[in-house]
Design an enzyme around this catalytic site. Structure first.
Site, mmCIF file in Angstrom:
data_model
loop_
_atom_site.group_PDB
_atom_site.id
_atom_site.type_symbol
_atom_site.label_atom_id
_atom_site.label_comp_id
_atom_site.label_asym_id
_atom_site.label_seq_id
_atom_site.Cartn_x
_atom_site.Cartn_y
_atom_site.Cartn_z
ATOM 1 N N SER A 28 2.009 8.320 -15.128
ATOM 2 C CA SER A 28 1.013 9.948 -15.208
ATOM 3 C C SER A 28 0.062 9.443 -16.314
ATOM 4 O O SER A 28 -0.957 8.688 -15.879
ATOM 5 C CB SER A 28 2.040 11.317 -16.039
ATOM 6 O OG SER A 28 1.616 11.761 -15.783
ATOM 7 N N TYR A 87 -6.398 15.922 -9.384
ATOM 8 C CA TYR A 87 -5.984 15.209 -10.082
ATOM 9 C C TYR A 87 -4.813 15.646 -10.733
ATOM 10 O O TYR A 87 -3.587 14.702 -10.878
ATOM 11 C CB TYR A 87 -7.053 14.145 -10.507
ATOM 12 C CG TYR A 87 -6.630 12.903 -11.912
ATOM 13 C CD1 TYR A 87 -5.763 11.883 -11.157
ATOM 14 C CD2 TYR A 87 -6.674 13.522 -13.277
ATOM 15 C CE1 TYR A 87 -5.165 10.722 -11.946
ATOM 16 C CE2 TYR A 87 -6.398 11.908 -13.946
ATOM 17 C CZ TYR A 87 -5.177 10.799 -13.637
ATOM 18 O OH TYR A 87 -5.157 9.973 -13.821
ATOM 19 N N LYS A 134 -0.715 15.215 -10.784
ATOM 20 C CA LYS A 134 -0.349 14.648 -11.871
ATOM 21 C C LYS A 134 1.046 15.192 -12.850
ATOM 22 O O LYS A 134 2.501 15.010 -13.058
ATOM 23 C CB LYS A 134 -1.235 14.052 -12.924
ATOM 24 C CG LYS A 134 -1.858 13.156 -13.089
ATOM 25 C CD LYS A 134 -0.987 11.125 -12.661
ATOM 26 C CE LYS A 134 -1.998 10.507 -12.396
ATOM 27 N NZ LYS A 134 -0.771 9.005 -12.211
ATOM 28 N N ASP A 177 1.477 -1.276 0.030
ATOM 29 C CA ASP A 177 0.271 -0.249 -0.299
ATOM 30 C C ASP A 177 1.365 1.024 0.017
ATOM 31 O O ASP A 177 2.014 1.359 0.936
ATOM 32 C CB ASP A 177 -0.814 -0.030 1.257
ATOM 33 C CG ASP A 177 -2.309 0.903 1.592
ATOM 34 O OD1 ASP A 177 -1.668 2.055 0.533
ATOM 35 O OD2 ASP A 177 -2.722 1.209 2.169
ATOM 36 N N ASN A 230 2.357 1.884 -10.639
ATOM 37 C CA ASN A 230 0.992 2.385 -11.158
ATOM 38 C C ASN A 230 0.008 2.654 -10.527
ATOM 39 O O ASN A 230 -0.373 3.363 -10.804
ATOM 40 C CB ASN A 230 1.059 1.107 -12.272
ATOM 41 C CG ASN A 230 -0.685 0.755 -12.363
ATOM 42 O OD1 ASN A 230 -0.706 1.624 -13.528
ATOM 43 N ND2 ASN A 230 -1.307 0.469 -12.072
#
Length: 275
Positions: free
Chosen positions: A131, A145, A149, A53, A80
């Site tokens: 990404s 978000y 990124k 995690d 990922n």
């Protein structure tokens, strides 16, 4: 045989790229928050499914040590694991913003920090950070978000310069929307019950029309994105960025190949309520 450690390998890109690496003869350390979700992967002789995690640093170290014990070394890491938090910024709770960065940015940093001593000792290594198109261009209703990124892209590029002299390569893979992933399902769960102020209604109507069109452009599959990740791992180059799906190519081209004024006019025209 080379060995790759993959985070978020229970679904989507992570699962598919784990299967691909395994089929291509790599040893795979397939990590996920709930290892029972990796039963299919675990049936492969060259795959170790173990818990990781990214919000728990102890689990990162434990997964790393389990992989080293099983396969003796690690040649590449694919970061990922991640999720998307969507909605107008004013309506997003601060604790959810913190979680967005804990997973998409600080989790990646913690995995990289854990593996770097091993890479330095063996004098080589590869880091691939997954990404998004949202790390190239900003999108409304995606401020959290996009911010995570954008941060991941800046971190990855800067890190690539630091590690080049150590023969450690950093790469970024930028997918857009795909047809076969649970990413959208979790994202929907994250915004359930979050109601924006009524003043945003005209903008939201237009934005939802645009996003409906963007979703209709999704032609790639999770397996195809996995193929780009595998190519990035095996093409023998030091190329930094890989655009993984065609649906985001117009926005990427506008961002990277036009002037700032042209790019902003292009994006604003799409999301203006009167457009």
């Amino acid at each position: 045989m080379k060995t790759v450690l993959i985070t978020g390998a229970s679904t989507g890109f992570g699962r598919d790229v784990a299967h691909l690496f395994a089929r291509e003869g790599w040893n795979v350390i397939a990590t996920m928050r709930s290892p029972e979700a990796g039963a299919e992967l675990a049936r492969r002789d060259n795959v170790l499914v173990t818990r990781l995690d990214v919000q728990e640093r102890a689990s990162i170290e434990q997964a790393l040590q389990a992989g080293l014990a099983r396969f003796g070394g690690i040649d590449a890491v694919v970061n990922n694991a991640g999720f998307g938090l969507f909605g107008v910024f004013e309506s997003l709770p601060r604790e959810k913003l913190q979680e967005q960065f804990d997973v998409n940015v600080f989790g990646v940093m913690d995995v990289v920090r854990a593996v770097l001593p091993h890479f330095r000792e063996q004098k080589r290594g590869l880091i691939i950070n997954v990404s998004s198109g949202a790390g190239v261009f900003g999108l409304p209703m995606s401020s959290a978000y996009c911010a995570s990124k954008f941060a991941l892209e800046g971190f990855s590029e800067a890190l690539s310069y630091e590690l080049a002299s150590l023969n450690i390569v950093v790469k970024i893979v930028e997918p857009g929307g795909v047809l076969s992933t649970d990413f959208g399902k979790r994202s929907g769960q994250e915004v359930a019950g979050i109601t924006p102020p009524a003043d945003y209604a005209p903008f939201l109507t237009r934005a939802n029309e645009v996003f409906t069109g963007l979703r209709a452009r999704r032609l790639a599959t999770s397996e195809e994105v996995a193929g780009v990740i595998f190519r990035a791992a095996t093409d023998g180059t030091d190329q930094l960025r890989y655009v993984a799906t065609k649906d985001i190519e117009p926005e990427v081209k506008a961002r990277r190949e036009t002037s700032e004024s042209q790019y902003m006019a292009f994006m604003r025209s799409r999301f203006s309520p009167g457009a």
